[in-house]
Design a protein around this motif. Structure first.
Motif, PDB file in Angstrom:
ATOM      1  N   ASP A 199     -57.257-130.950  26.920  1.00 38.12           N
ATOM      2  CA  ASP A 199     -56.798-130.304  25.685  1.00 38.12           C
ATOM      3  C   ASP A 199     -57.313-128.880  25.536  1.00 38.12           C
ATOM      4  OD1 ASP A 199     -55.266-132.226  24.559  1.00 38.12           O
ATOM      5  OD2 ASP A 199     -56.860-133.079  23.307  1.00 38.12           O
ATOM      6  N   ARG A 200     -58.007-128.360  26.547  1.00 40.52           N
ATOM      7  CA  ARG A 200     -58.614-127.049  26.394  1.00 40.52           C
ATOM      8  C   ARG A 200     -58.319-126.100  27.560  1.00 40.52           C
ATOM      9  NH1 ARG A 200     -59.277-129.232  22.328  1.00 40.52           N
ATOM     10  NH2 ARG A 200     -61.076-129.358  20.922  1.00 40.52           N
ATOM     11  N   LEU A 201     -58.153-126.645  28.787  1.00 40.52           N
ATOM     12  CA  LEU A 201     -58.060-125.725  29.936  1.00 40.52           C
ATOM     13  C   LEU A 201     -56.749-124.950  29.947  1.00 40.52           C
ATOM     14  CD1 LEU A 201     -59.742-127.707  32.880  1.00 40.52           C
ATOM     15  CD2 LEU A 201     -60.663-125.796  31.539  1.00 40.52           C
ATOM     16  N   ALA A 202     -55.661-125.551  29.434  1.00 38.24           N
ATOM     17  CA  ALA A 202     -54.423-124.770  29.269  1.00 38.24           C
ATOM     18  C   ALA A 202     -54.531-123.993  27.964  1.00 38.24           C
ATOM     19  CB  ALA A 202     -53.224-125.715  29.238  1.00 38.24           C
ATOM     20  N   HIS A 203     -53.813-122.872  27.882  1.00 37.75           N
ATOM     21  CA  HIS A 203     -53.808-122.140  26.605  1.00 37.75           C
ATOM     22  C   HIS A 203     -52.836-122.792  25.614  1.00 37.75           C
ATOM     23  CE1 HIS A 203     -55.920-119.215  28.846  1.00 37.75           C
ATOM     24  NE2 HIS A 203     -54.929-118.420  29.187  1.00 37.75           N
ATOM     25  N   PHE A 204     -51.747-123.363  26.179  1.00 35.46           N
ATOM     26  CA  PHE A 204     -50.662-123.853  25.316  1.00 35.46           C
ATOM     27  C   PHE A 204     -50.594-125.370  25.357  1.00 35.46           C
ATOM     28  CE2 PHE A 204     -49.491-119.630  26.950  1.00 35.46           C
ATOM     29  CZ  PHE A 204     -49.559-118.943  25.755  1.00 35.46           C
ATOM     30  N   ARG A 205     -50.150-125.944  24.239  1.00 33.32           N
ATOM     31  CA  ARG A 205     -50.141-127.396  24.098  1.00 33.32           C
ATOM     32  C   ARG A 205     -48.822-127.975  24.567  1.00 33.32           C
ATOM     33  NH1 ARG A 205     -50.961-127.794  17.898  1.00 33.32           N
ATOM     34  NH2 ARG A 205     -50.972-130.052  18.208  1.00 33.32           N
ATOM     35  N   MET A 206     -48.923-129.162  25.206  1.00 36.82           N
ATOM     36  CA  MET A 206     -47.741-129.927  25.565  1.00 36.82           C
ATOM     37  C   MET A 206     -46.975-130.239  24.276  1.00 36.82           C
ATOM     38  SD  MET A 206     -46.801-131.044  28.572  1.00 36.82           S
ATOM     39  CE  MET A 206     -45.542-132.099  29.251  1.00 36.82           C
ATOM     40  N   GLY A 207     -45.657-130.251  24.334  1.00 38.79           N
ATOM     41  CA  GLY A 207     -44.886-130.582  23.138  1.00 38.79           C
ATOM     42  C   GLY A 207     -44.574-129.362  22.297  1.00 38.79           C
ATOM     43  N   PHE A 208     -45.153-128.206  22.642  1.00 38.70           N
ATOM     44  CA  PHE A 208     -44.877-126.960  21.935  1.00 38.70           C
ATOM     45  C   PHE A 208     -44.398-125.927  22.950  1.00 38.70           C
ATOM     46  CE2 PHE A 208     -47.625-129.296  19.235  1.00 38.70           C
ATOM     47  CZ  PHE A 208     -47.358-128.876  17.932  1.00 38.70           C
ATOM     48  N   THR A 209     -43.655-124.940  22.478  1.00 38.17           N
ATOM     49  CA  THR A 209     -43.213-123.884  23.391  1.00 38.17           C
ATOM     50  C   THR A 209     -44.421-123.102  23.881  1.00 38.17           C
ATOM     51  OG1 THR A 209     -41.175-123.658  22.168  1.00 38.17           O
ATOM     52  CG2 THR A 209     -41.787-121.806  23.574  1.00 38.17           C
ATOM     53  N   PRO A 210     -44.568-122.960  25.211  1.00 33.52           N
ATOM     54  CA  PRO A 210     -45.670-122.140  25.701  1.00 33.52           C
ATOM     55  C   PRO A 210     -45.342-120.649  25.586  1.00 33.52           C
ATOM     56  CG  PRO A 210     -44.373-122.973  27.540  1.00 33.52           C
ATOM     57  CD  PRO A 210     -43.754-123.535  26.282  1.00 33.52           C
ATOM     58  N   SER A 211     -46.373-119.840  25.463  1.00 36.85           N
ATOM     59  CA  SER A 211     -46.224-118.383  25.435  1.00 36.85           C
ATOM     60  C   SER A 211     -45.277-117.992  24.297  1.00 36.85           C
ATOM     61  CB  SER A 211     -45.733-117.911  26.809  1.00 36.85           C
ATOM     62  OG  SER A 211     -45.929-116.541  26.967  1.00 36.85           O
ATOM     63  N   SER A 212     -44.369-117.002  24.509  1.00 41.27           N
ATOM     64  CA  SER A 212     -43.470-116.646  23.400  1.00 41.27           C
ATOM     65  C   SER A 212     -42.156-117.409  23.500  1.00 41.27           C
ATOM     66  CB  SER A 212     -43.194-115.141  23.393  1.00 41.27           C
ATOM     67  OG  SER A 212     -42.098-114.820  24.224  1.00 41.27           O
ATOM     68  N   GLY A 213     -41.806-117.881  24.711  1.00 44.67           N
ATOM     69  CA  GLY A 213     -40.557-118.612  24.889  1.00 44.67           C
ATOM     70  C   GLY A 213     -39.368-117.693  25.150  1.00 44.67           C
ATOM     71  N   ASP A 214     -39.519-116.429  24.896  1.00 47.48           N
ATOM     72  CA  ASP A 214     -38.430-115.476  25.090  1.00 47.48           C
ATOM     73  C   ASP A 214     -39.000-114.306  25.883  1.00 47.48           C
ATOM     74  OD1 ASP A 214     -35.957-114.445  24.884  1.00 47.48           O
ATOM     75  OD2 ASP A 214     -36.141-113.759  22.818  1.00 47.48           O
ATOM     76  N   GLU A 215     -39.067-114.469  27.215  1.00 50.85           N
ATOM     77  CA  GLU A 215     -39.898-113.549  27.996  1.00 50.85           C
ATOM     78  C   GLU A 215     -39.576-113.632  29.488  1.00 50.85           C
ATOM     79  OE1 GLU A 215     -43.069-116.280  26.831  1.00 50.85           O
ATOM     80  OE2 GLU A 215     -43.830-116.081  28.892  1.00 50.85           O
ATOM     81  N   LEU A 216     -40.118-112.683  30.215  1.00 53.05           N
ATOM     82  CA  LEU A 216     -40.151-112.707  31.678  1.00 53.05           C
ATOM     83  C   LEU A 216     -41.611-112.519  32.070  1.00 53.05           C
ATOM     84  CD1 LEU A 216     -37.100-110.348  32.213  1.00 53.05           C
ATOM     85  CD2 LEU A 216     -37.146-112.833  32.498  1.00 53.05           C
TER      86      LEU A 216
END
Ligand SMILES: Cc1cc2nc3c(=O)[nH]c(=O)nc-3n(C[C@H](O)[C@H](O)[C@H](O)COP(=O)(O)OP(=O)(O)OC[C@H]3O[C@@H](n4cnc5c(N)ncnc54)[C@H](O)[C@@H]3O)c2cc1C
Length: 420
Positions: free
Chosen positions: A271-288
């Motif tokens: 629950d800590r080593l990734a920045h983003f949580r499973m089940g939620f959009t990682p990063s901004s979601g609209d990106e390269l």
């Protein structure tokens, strides 16, 4: 085929069909009967690396079949399983992986195929944990290879899908551990660059987020193991940055709801080593995204180059992340033979402008022998990349041996690896 795109939406797969077999035998049949075929992971790469002129084969319908061998300290898992599913199952059984990428949504086989990494001076990329692989090779045959027994194993792990479809992966595990995450705002660049090695060694995993402009680094994320000998005491200040008083998202102004818990609250590694949580959009979601990995001794000079390019980079940038990765011996790993830093860029979704800027960034980072992340956007082709990878001729020979009919070859591989 109905239109299928990668996660970012910037690549539309040109394959004629996507097959989603539910058993290993069906995987073998699909591969054996196809003229051209390539493995597709969770589609989180930003380029055409997973595409094919023939069919794509996704393992998402194969059961994860997670098997822990506590005596051998390994877990074996179906290649299409996401790190999120694997991490939760492992943690429940009291085990851990050594590291995770910023997001848990990616497939295990897809992540190791591109040498996906997290951060940490002593942490190799995720592919370094691979102890054995099961592949379906071009004739539909099963091949099991291992670190202990297979001479060319180091060439097979970061395989870019060129050697076969990886159906099972065996990974090193260790006893589960807890991690606390502390974020600090606005670290003066002068202090960070003066003692960069100390900064990056300050925790189990350190990430610096910046837009390259101005005199300060926007955020430093420290992930610290709380087990014996690795304790990090909370502190109000870190190299001139102040401790954040609420959870942060790396992107200024974006809700931290989709980020893992911070504020020094200890929690399971999963629950800590990734920045983003499973089940939620990682990063901004609209990106390269793009990323360049280079040897640690050039870290400060390369960062200065990026700051010098801020005028060109920042208008297209959402945020950049600086991480460290340990050296490894995997032939096509960007960290082959050298520990170093990753200079990551999360771009606005302006594909043409980004592609036009990459040659300049690559030219300025060339003196540092920067190697691009295989799963992100880059400009370099095989002629430029070959001198950076001393084992590339061996990889080409390995691919020719395992895939004599070029079934797994695709435009990406021809352009960046085989130089066709
Ligand atoms: C929001 C976001 C955050 C990211 N964060 C990070 C990060 O923190 N660190 C980092 O290093 N990267 C990061 N990436 C990049 C990502 O980890 C890589 O692109 C990774 O390869 C994606 O895995 P995938 O399962 O989506 O594979 P795909 O993108 O579908 O495929 C990638 C490659 O793997 C091959 N492949 C997939 N499955 C198999 C298989 N079963 N057998 C053989 N080959 C296979 C494909 O053929 C292709 O060559 C991020 C990407 C996104 C979208």
């Amino acid at each position: 085929m109905t239109e299928v795109r990668n996660w970012a939406g910037n690549h539309r797969y040109g394959a004629t069909a996507i097959r989603r077999p539910a058993t290993l035998d069906q995987v073998r049949e699909v591969v054996a009967s196809a003229a051209h075929v390539h493995a597709l992971g969770s589609r989180h790469s930003f380029n055409d690396g997973a595409d094919s002129a023939g069919v794509l084969i996704s393992l998402e319908n194969l059961a994860p079949d997670i098997v822990v061998d506590s005596r051998a300290a390994t877990v074996s898992v179906s290649g299409g399983t996401t790190y999120g599913v694997l991490a939760e199952a492992l943690n429940r059984q009291g085990f851990a992986l050594h590291n995770l990428a910023s997001l848990p949504h990616i497939s295990v086989a897809g992540a190791i195929a591109t040498a996906t990494h997290g951060s940490g001076n002593r942490n190799g990329n995720l592919a370094t944990a691979v102890r054995a692989l099961q592949l379906v090779t071009s004739g539909g045959d099963l091949l099991t290879v291992s670190r202990a027994d297979t001479p060319d194993f180091a060439g097979m792990v970061v395989g870019l899908g060129a050697l076969g479809v990886v159906t099972r992966v065996t990974l090193d595990i260790q006893p589960a551990f807890e991690v606390r995450q502390d974020v600090f705002d606005n670290l003066p660049w002068a202090r960070v660059l003066e003692r960069f090695d100390e900064v990056s060694a300050s925790a189990y995993s350190v990430s610096l987020f910046t837009d390259w402009r101005g005199d300060t680094v926007g955020q430093a994320w420290l992930k610290s193991r709380t087990d014996a000998g690795a304790r990090f005491e909370g502190r109000p200040e870190f190299f001139g940055g102040t401790a954040a008083t609420s959870d942060r998202h790396p992107l200024p102004g974006v809700s931290a709801e989709n980020c893992t818990k911070q504020l020094g609250v200890p929690g399971p590694w999963s629950d800590r080593l990734a920045h983003f949580r499973m089940g939620f959009t990682p990063s901004s979601g609209d990106e390269l995204q793009s990323e360049y990995l280079l040897p640690g001794e050039h870290a400060v000079a390369a960062i200065e180059v990026m700051r010098d390019l801020a005028g060109q980079i920042s208008p297209l940038l959402q945020v950049s992340e600086i991480r460290t990765v340990a050296a490894d011996d995997l032939w096509l790993s960007p960290n082959y033979g050298r520990a170093g830093i990753g200079l990551h860029l999360t771009w606005k979704p302006e594909a043409e402008a980004v592609q036009n800027l990459l040659p300049l960034i690559e030219a300025r980072l060339a003196p540092f022998a920067a190697r691009p992340h295989w799963g992100k956007l880059f400009h370099a082709e095989a002629a430029t990349l070959a001198p950076l990878y001393e084992k590339l001729p061996d990889f080409r020979a390995l691919a020719a041996r395992l895939d004599p009919e070029w079934k797994f070859r695709n435009d990406f591989l021809d352009r960046t690896v085989f130089g066709v």
